[in-house]
Design a protein around this motif. Structure first.
Motif, PDB file in Angstrom:
ATOM      1  N   ARG A 105       0.834  -1.194   0.000  1.00 14.88           N
ATOM      2  CA  ARG A 105       0.000   0.000   0.000  1.00 14.88           C
ATOM      3  C   ARG A 105       0.872   1.248   0.000  1.00 14.88           C
ATOM      4  O   ARG A 105       2.069   1.194   0.262  1.00 14.88           O
ATOM      5  CB  ARG A 105      -0.938   0.002   1.212  1.00 14.88           C
ATOM      6  CG  ARG A 105      -0.248   0.037   2.563  1.00 14.88           C
ATOM      7  CD  ARG A 105      -1.256  -0.219   3.680  1.00 14.88           C
ATOM      8  NE  ARG A 105      -0.666  -0.153   4.999  1.00 14.88           N
ATOM      9  CZ  ARG A 105      -0.595   0.934   5.750  1.00 14.88           C
ATOM     10  NH1 ARG A 105      -1.102   2.090   5.287  1.00 14.88           N
ATOM     11  NH2 ARG A 105      -0.054   0.936   6.939  1.00 14.88           N
ATOM     12  N   ILE A 106       0.247   2.368  -0.320  1.00 12.81           N
ATOM     13  CA  ILE A 106       0.942   3.653  -0.320  1.00 12.81           C
ATOM     14  C   ILE A 106       0.099   4.653   0.451  1.00 12.81           C
ATOM     15  O   ILE A 106      -1.142   4.592   0.440  1.00 12.81           O
ATOM     16  CB  ILE A 106       1.204   4.136  -1.774  1.00 12.81           C
ATOM     17  CG1 ILE A 106       2.185   5.304  -1.790  1.00 12.81           C
ATOM     18  CG2 ILE A 106      -0.099   4.488  -2.494  1.00 12.81           C
ATOM     19  CD1 ILE A 106       2.701   5.649  -3.181  1.00 12.81           C
ATOM     20  N   THR A 146      -6.285  10.387  -3.624  1.00 14.74           N
ATOM     21  CA  THR A 146      -6.522   8.948  -3.478  1.00 14.74           C
ATOM     22  C   THR A 146      -5.521   8.114  -4.283  1.00 14.74           C
ATOM     23  O   THR A 146      -5.285   6.955  -3.942  1.00 14.74           O
ATOM     24  CB  THR A 146      -7.948   8.579  -3.911  1.00 14.74           C
ATOM     25  OG1 THR A 146      -8.186   9.059  -5.238  1.00 14.74           O
ATOM     26  CG2 THR A 146      -8.974   9.176  -2.964  1.00 14.74           C
ATOM     27  N   ILE A 147      -4.910   8.696  -5.330  1.00 14.19           N
ATOM     28  CA  ILE A 147      -3.950   7.919  -6.106  1.00 14.19           C
ATOM     29  C   ILE A 147      -2.741   7.537  -5.250  1.00 14.19           C
ATOM     30  O   ILE A 147      -2.078   6.523  -5.496  1.00 14.19           O
ATOM     31  CB  ILE A 147      -3.498   8.690  -7.371  1.00 14.19           C
ATOM     32  CG1 ILE A 147      -2.759   7.738  -8.327  1.00 14.19           C
ATOM     33  CG2 ILE A 147      -2.652   9.901  -7.016  1.00 14.19           C
ATOM     34  CD1 ILE A 147      -2.493   8.316  -9.687  1.00 14.19           C
ATOM     35  N   PHE A 148      -2.445   8.331  -4.206  1.00 11.58           N
ATOM     36  CA  PHE A 148      -1.333   8.034  -3.305  1.00 11.58           C
ATOM     37  C   PHE A 148      -1.814   7.597  -1.922  1.00 11.58           C
ATOM     38  O   PHE A 148      -1.035   7.577  -0.971  1.00 11.58           O
ATOM     39  CB  PHE A 148      -0.413   9.247  -3.173  1.00 11.58           C
ATOM     40  CG  PHE A 148       0.646   9.336  -4.242  1.00 11.58           C
ATOM     41  CD1 PHE A 148       0.770   8.360  -5.217  1.00 11.58           C
ATOM     42  CD2 PHE A 148       1.525  10.401  -4.259  1.00 11.58           C
ATOM     43  CE1 PHE A 148       1.745   8.446  -6.200  1.00 11.58           C
ATOM     44  CE2 PHE A 148       2.518  10.498  -5.233  1.00 11.58           C
ATOM     45  CZ  PHE A 148       2.629   9.512  -6.211  1.00 11.58           C
ATOM     46  N   ASN A 149      -3.080   7.247  -1.807  1.00 10.42           N
ATOM     47  CA  ASN A 149      -3.624   6.653  -0.582  1.00 10.42           C
ATOM     48  C   ASN A 149      -4.398   5.406  -0.997  1.00 10.42           C
ATOM     49  O   ASN A 149      -5.619   5.439  -1.158  1.00 10.42           O
ATOM     50  CB  ASN A 149      -4.532   7.642   0.162  1.00 10.42           C
ATOM     51  CG  ASN A 149      -3.742   8.671   0.946  1.00 10.42           C
ATOM     52  OD1 ASN A 149      -2.990   8.337   1.850  1.00 10.42           O
ATOM     53  ND2 ASN A 149      -3.907   9.937   0.591  1.00 10.42           N
ATOM     54  N   ARG A 150      -3.659   4.312  -1.219  1.00  8.09           N
ATOM     55  CA  ARG A 150      -4.254   3.101  -1.793  1.00  8.09           C
ATOM     56  C   ARG A 150      -3.681   1.834  -1.164  1.00  8.09           C
ATOM     57  O   ARG A 150      -2.501   1.769  -0.850  1.00  8.09           O
ATOM     58  CB  ARG A 150      -3.989   3.035  -3.296  1.00  8.09           C
ATOM     59  CG  ARG A 150      -4.832   3.994  -4.096  1.00  8.09           C
ATOM     60  CD  ARG A 150      -4.612   3.888  -5.578  1.00  8.09           C
ATOM     61  NE  ARG A 150      -5.437   4.896  -6.210  1.00  8.09           N
ATOM     62  CZ  ARG A 150      -6.501   4.633  -6.956  1.00  8.09           C
ATOM     63  NH1 ARG A 150      -6.840   3.400  -7.216  1.00  8.09           N
ATOM     64  NH2 ARG A 150      -7.219   5.620  -7.469  1.00  8.09           N
ATOM     65  N   SER A 171      -5.501   3.154   9.847  1.00  6.55           N
ATOM     66  CA  SER A 171      -4.261   3.919   9.680  1.00  6.55           C
ATOM     67  C   SER A 171      -4.456   5.093   8.733  1.00  6.55           C
ATOM     68  O   SER A 171      -3.795   6.126   8.873  1.00  6.55           O
ATOM     69  CB  SER A 171      -3.144   3.000   9.166  1.00  6.55           C
ATOM     70  OG  SER A 171      -3.324   2.656   7.810  1.00  6.55           O
ATOM     71  N   TYR A 172      -5.356   4.942   7.757  1.00  6.92           N
ATOM     72  CA  TYR A 172      -5.661   6.063   6.856  1.00  6.92           C
ATOM     73  C   TYR A 172      -6.613   7.043   7.537  1.00  6.92           C
ATOM     74  O   TYR A 172      -6.422   8.258   7.470  1.00  6.92           O
ATOM     75  CB  TYR A 172      -6.281   5.543   5.555  1.00  6.92           C
ATOM     76  CG  TYR A 172      -5.299   4.833   4.653  1.00  6.92           C
ATOM     77  CD1 TYR A 172      -4.492   5.538   3.763  1.00  6.92           C
ATOM     78  CD2 TYR A 172      -5.165   3.456   4.693  1.00  6.92           C
ATOM     79  CE1 TYR A 172      -3.588   4.886   2.934  1.00  6.92           C
ATOM     80  CE2 TYR A 172      -4.261   2.785   3.869  1.00  6.92           C
ATOM     81  CZ  TYR A 172      -3.479   3.508   2.997  1.00  6.92           C
ATOM     82  OH  TYR A 172      -2.577   2.870   2.198  1.00  6.92           O
ATOM     83  N   VAL A 205      -8.447   4.304  -1.126  1.00  3.91           N
ATOM     84  CA  VAL A 205      -9.065   3.421  -2.122  1.00  3.91           C
ATOM     85  C   VAL A 205      -8.423   2.042  -1.980  1.00  3.91           C
ATOM     86  O   VAL A 205      -7.197   1.928  -1.885  1.00  3.91           O
ATOM     87  CB  VAL A 205      -8.873   3.958  -3.551  1.00  3.91           C
ATOM     88  CG1 VAL A 205      -9.321   2.929  -4.588  1.00  3.91           C
ATOM     89  CG2 VAL A 205      -9.669   5.245  -3.736  1.00  3.91           C
ATOM     90  N   TRP A 206      -9.251   1.007  -1.977  1.00  2.00           N
ATOM     91  CA  TRP A 206      -8.786  -0.374  -1.771  1.00  2.00           C
ATOM     92  C   TRP A 206      -9.069  -1.184  -3.043  1.00  2.00           C
ATOM     93  O   TRP A 206     -10.175  -1.184  -3.549  1.00  2.00           O
ATOM     94  CB  TRP A 206      -9.517  -0.988  -0.588  1.00  2.00           C
ATOM     95  CG  TRP A 206      -8.923  -2.261  -0.060  1.00  2.00           C
ATOM     96  CD1 TRP A 206      -8.829  -3.462  -0.704  1.00  2.00           C
ATOM     97  CD2 TRP A 206      -8.358  -2.463   1.239  1.00  2.00           C
ATOM     98  NE1 TRP A 206      -8.243  -4.389   0.090  1.00  2.00           N
ATOM     99  CE2 TRP A 206      -7.932  -3.808   1.307  1.00  2.00           C
ATOM    100  CE3 TRP A 206      -8.172  -1.645   2.360  1.00  2.00           C
ATOM    101  CZ2 TRP A 206      -7.348  -4.359   2.447  1.00  2.00           C
ATOM    102  CZ3 TRP A 206      -7.589  -2.199   3.493  1.00  2.00           C
ATOM    103  CH2 TRP A 206      -7.180  -3.532   3.535  1.00  2.00           C
TER     104      TRP A 206
END
Length: 259
Positions: free
Chosen positions: A36-37, A44-48, A72-73, A81-82
């Motif tokens: 994950r990032i 959201t592209i960097f929270n996945r 954690s997010y 986004v998962w």
């Protein structure tokens, strides 16, 4: 023989791992059963979460592990986004996501095409030229086109595009299309062994419907071939699939997005 489904997923993970390493704002986290990032930026592209697989002998831990990653997010106030993959579907994961307020927000198609011996046709297009980015000036042009196409707000644009860093070894390459010397489109590739991943294919609105996107894809595939790649992979929206299918890409898996 390369497993196409695994290649699509692994190339995507390694691409974002590199982008995360390039960026001072993003952190890529890879564990034995997850990748994950995360970032403080509201993107959201960097929270996945790109991948999560519960151990086969301990499915009972899955719900707790999924919730821990979600928390954690949320503790940082980040929208996550998962990714859930059709060939690795885990109902425990899906149900835990739904229980914690995640809903389906879209799908992407994981696509691949064999490059070994493939003839790639590139019809000439008057006024169009495509260059491989090799200077900081060209990289800045690439960033400006990308930002304009994706509509990133000014306060996020510079921070986000810091992840695009020139790679002198050529594992990550950037391509910039010009129409009559005006920057018009972008594409990026990332090679992992025999696999080349295609990303960031974009054409500015004023240059669309001229076939530029298709030529960009063909140019990137030819470059992959020359570098020794035997398989090209990508993740496509419904809108983008038509261009890719014309170059022989076929759907290998469906990526369902939960957010």
């Amino acid at each position: 023989m390369i497993n196409k489904k695994d290649a699509i997923l692994e190339n995507m993970i390694q691409t974002f791992e590199r982008l995360g390493d390039n960026s001072p704002y993003a952190k890529f986290i890879r564990a034995e059963n997850s990748a994950r990032i995360e970032t403080e930026l509201p993107l959201t592209i960097f929270n996945r979460v790109f991948d999560y697989q519960a151990a086969d002998d301990d499915k009972s831990q899955a719900a707790g592990q999924v919730k821990s990653m979600i928390d954690s997010y949320r503790e940082r106030g980040a929208k996550c986004v998962w990714h859930v993959y059709s060939h690795k579907l885990d109902e425990v994961v899906v149900e835990t996501l739904k229980t914690n307020g995640f809903l389906p927000v879209g799908t992407m198609s994981g696509m691949a095409v064999n490059l070994e011996g493939k003839a790639i046709q590139q019809p000439p297009m008057p006024g169009l030229s495509i260059v491989t980015v090799q200077t900081e000036e060209e990289l800045e042009r690439f960033k400006r086109v990308f930002v304009a196409e994706y509509g990133l707000p000014d306060e996020l644009a510079n921070a986000f595009t810091e992840a695009f860093v020139y790679d002198p070894e050529g594992q990550m390459k950037y391509f910039l299309a010009y129409v009559d010397d005006v920057p018009a489109g972008t594409a990026m590739t990332f090679r992992t062994g025999d696999v080349g991943g295609l990303y960031m294919v974009a054409t500015l609105k004023e240059f669309r419907r001229r076939g530029i996107g298709g030529v960009m894809v063909g140019h990137a595939l030819l470059d992959m071939q020359a570098a020794g790649a035997t398989l090209a992979v990508l993740q496509a929206s419904d809108m983008g699939q038509t261009i890719y299918r014309k170059h022989g890409f076929e759907e290998e898996l469906v990526i369902q997005l939960f957010g």
